[in-house]
Scaffold this active site. Structure first.
Site, PDB file in Angstrom:
ATOM      1  N   THR A   1       0.309  -1.110   0.263  1.00 51.30           N
ATOM      2  CA  THR A   1      -0.103   0.251   0.450  1.00 51.30           C
ATOM      3  C   THR A   1       1.073   1.105  -0.182  1.00 51.30           C
ATOM      4  OG1 THR A   1      -1.948  -0.795   0.642  1.00 51.30           O
ATOM      5  CG2 THR A   1      -1.553   1.259   1.234  1.00 51.30           C
TER       6      THR A   1
ATOM      7  N   ARG B   1     -13.947  -7.373  -0.940  1.00 49.51           N
ATOM      8  CA  ARG B   1     -13.308  -7.198   0.700  1.00 49.51           C
ATOM      9  C   ARG B   1     -12.786  -5.636   0.561  1.00 49.51           C
ATOM     10  NH1 ARG B   1      -7.979  -5.026   1.781  1.00 49.51           N
ATOM     11  NH2 ARG B   1      -7.219  -6.582   3.573  1.00 49.51           N
ATOM     12  N   VAL B   2     -12.872  -5.246   2.041  1.00 51.43           N
ATOM     13  CA  VAL B   2     -12.563  -3.980   2.048  1.00 51.43           C
ATOM     14  C   VAL B   2     -12.106  -3.774   3.512  1.00 51.43           C
ATOM     15  CG1 VAL B   2     -13.061  -1.599   2.831  1.00 51.43           C
ATOM     16  CG2 VAL B   2     -15.029  -2.743   1.488  1.00 51.43           C
ATOM     17  N   GLY B   3     -10.078  -3.625   2.749  1.00 50.84           N
ATOM     18  CA  GLY B   3      -9.495  -3.559   3.717  1.00 50.84           C
ATOM     19  C   GLY B   3      -9.057  -2.070   4.866  1.00 50.84           C
ATOM     20  N   ASP B   4      -8.303  -1.593   5.508  1.00 51.38           N
ATOM     21  CA  ASP B   4      -8.534  -0.691   6.604  1.00 51.38           C
ATOM     22  C   ASP B   4      -7.863   1.292   5.651  1.00 51.38           C
ATOM     23  OD1 ASP B   4      -6.388  -1.759   5.707  1.00 51.38           O
ATOM     24  OD2 ASP B   4      -4.656  -0.079   6.708  1.00 51.38           O
TER      25      ASP B   4
ATOM     26  N   GLY C   1      -0.239  -2.970   5.710  1.00 48.39           N
ATOM     27  CA  GLY C   1      -0.350  -4.187   6.681  1.00 48.39           C
ATOM     28  C   GLY C   1      -1.623  -5.001   5.923  1.00 48.39           C
TER      29      GLY C   1
ATOM     30  N   GLY D   1      -5.155  -5.255   5.763  1.00 48.94           N
ATOM     31  CA  GLY D   1      -5.266  -4.769   6.894  1.00 48.94           C
ATOM     32  C   GLY D   1      -7.080  -4.917   8.028  1.00 48.94           C
TER      33      GLY D   1
HETATM   34  N1  GLY Z   1      -3.819  -2.274   3.919  1.00 45.56           N
HETATM   35  C1  GLY Z   1      -4.450  -2.577   2.542  1.00 45.56           C
HETATM   36  C2  GLY Z   1      -5.923  -3.592   3.158  1.00 45.56           C
HETATM   37  O1  GLY Z   1      -5.606  -4.078   3.888  1.00 45.56           O
HETATM   38  O2  GLY Z   1      -6.429  -2.913   2.107  1.00 45.56           O
END
Ligand code: GLY
Length: 310
Positions: free
Chosen positions: A177, A205-208, A228, A230
């Site tokens: 990222t 899927r959605v990350g941080d 990292g 998410g």
């Molecule tokens: N840190 C990016 C993700 O996990 O989507």
């Protein structure tokens, strides 16, 4: 009061193969330079973080924009968030597949809408009405991304199960990222993060990255951008924990170290993170093996992950 302008960027954490260190370094230094030029011309931290992240989205090695990792179905779904901490203006995108520079498109949302986040096709439809050009998904996919997905799918089969990212971080190599945090002469803090997510993720899927307070955060005291897996960053609410520890320790460095250590112990999570503050310094730290980062300050201070190792 005038503040010393500072820009700090990252291009992902994880394990970077030695032979790629120079290429990652080049991408990070170019992105720092691009953002710094904007900072010098505009004295605006929001424009500077946008410019740096946009440069990394265009650089094929980073996992954002062109070069994003692919879902298990061979598609691209990108997330991004940009925040002006001086007035809490926020704009972000979730799961877009046809936007060349998600961070600039996120800034369009920040500037024009009462909403903070738009997702998927509806986001793309809105962006088109604002003059943002949509591109074929194929133009965002590199051969390296295709090869990585093929390898991942083969490994996944031989592994006999879904490779849960949190349990086996090194198996996925680099997370990749990209992000930037900055402080401008007026004391305004901004943060921006952009990502293709994690390799082989389920579509949807959605990350941080787009979730304010976890992987991206800025207010009138601190700005944070993380990288990292998410799921772990969300579980630990990383940016908020760093803010808490800064209030306790009055040091960005000590606070980041404490938070990364606690994240490891509490949720078995590993990350890289960059933090900028108005009054308590800045930090670029990781609990993974590597973190690609570079910084520059108006007082002449500069640094990056390769020089640090020399
Ligand atoms: N840190 C990016 C993700 O996990 O989507």
């Amino acid at each position: 009061m005038t503040f010393t302008q500072k820009l700090l960027i990252h291009g992902g954490a994880g394990t970077i193969p030695k032979e790629l260190h120079k290429d990652y370094h080049r991408g990070a230094i170019e992105a720092l330079k691009t953002g710094w030029e904007v900072m010098e011309h505009t004295s605006n931290s929001l424009s500077a973080v946008e410019a740096s992240v946009q440069a990394m989205e265009d650089y094929p090695l980073f996992n954002a924009g062109y070069g994003s990792v692919m879902t298990e179905k061979g598609t691209i779904e990108m997330d991004a968030l940009i925040v002006d901490g001086s007035n809490m203006r926020i704009g972000g995108l979730i799961g877009v597949s046809h936007v060349k520079n998600p961070i600039s498109a996120s800034k369009v949302i920040l500037e024009n809408l009462p909403h903070h986040l738009l997702f998927g096709l509806q986001a793309e439809e809105y962006l088109q009405t604002q003059g943002v050009e949509l591109v074929p998904q194929e133009t965002l996919i590199t051969q390296r991304s295709r090869d990585r997905l093929t390898k991942y799918l083969v490994e996944k089969k031989s592994y006999g199960d879904y490779i849960e990212p949190s349990k086996d971080p090194e198996r996925r190599g680099k997370y990749g990222t990209v992000g930037a945090v900055a402080l401008d002469s007026q004391g305004r803090l901004s943060a921006a993060t952009s990502t293709g997510g994690v390799l082989g993720k389920l579509p949807g899927r959605v990350g941080d990255t787009p979730l304010f307070g976890t992987g991206t955060y800025a207010d009138d005291e601190i700005a944070v951008s993380a990288t990292g897996i998410g799921e772990k960053i969300i579980e630990y609410v990383l940016a908020m924990k760093i803010k808490f520890y800064i209030s306790q320790t009055q040091s960005a460095e000590v606070a980041t170290k404490l938070a990364l250590e606690e994240m490891k112990n509490k949720v078995e999570g590993y990350a890289g993170v960059i933090v900028m503050t108005k009054d308590f310094g800045f930090s670029a730290m990781k609990s993974t093996k590597d973190l690609v980062y570079a910084f520059k300050s108006q007082d002449g201070d500069t640094g990056d992950f390769l020089s640090e190792k020399k």
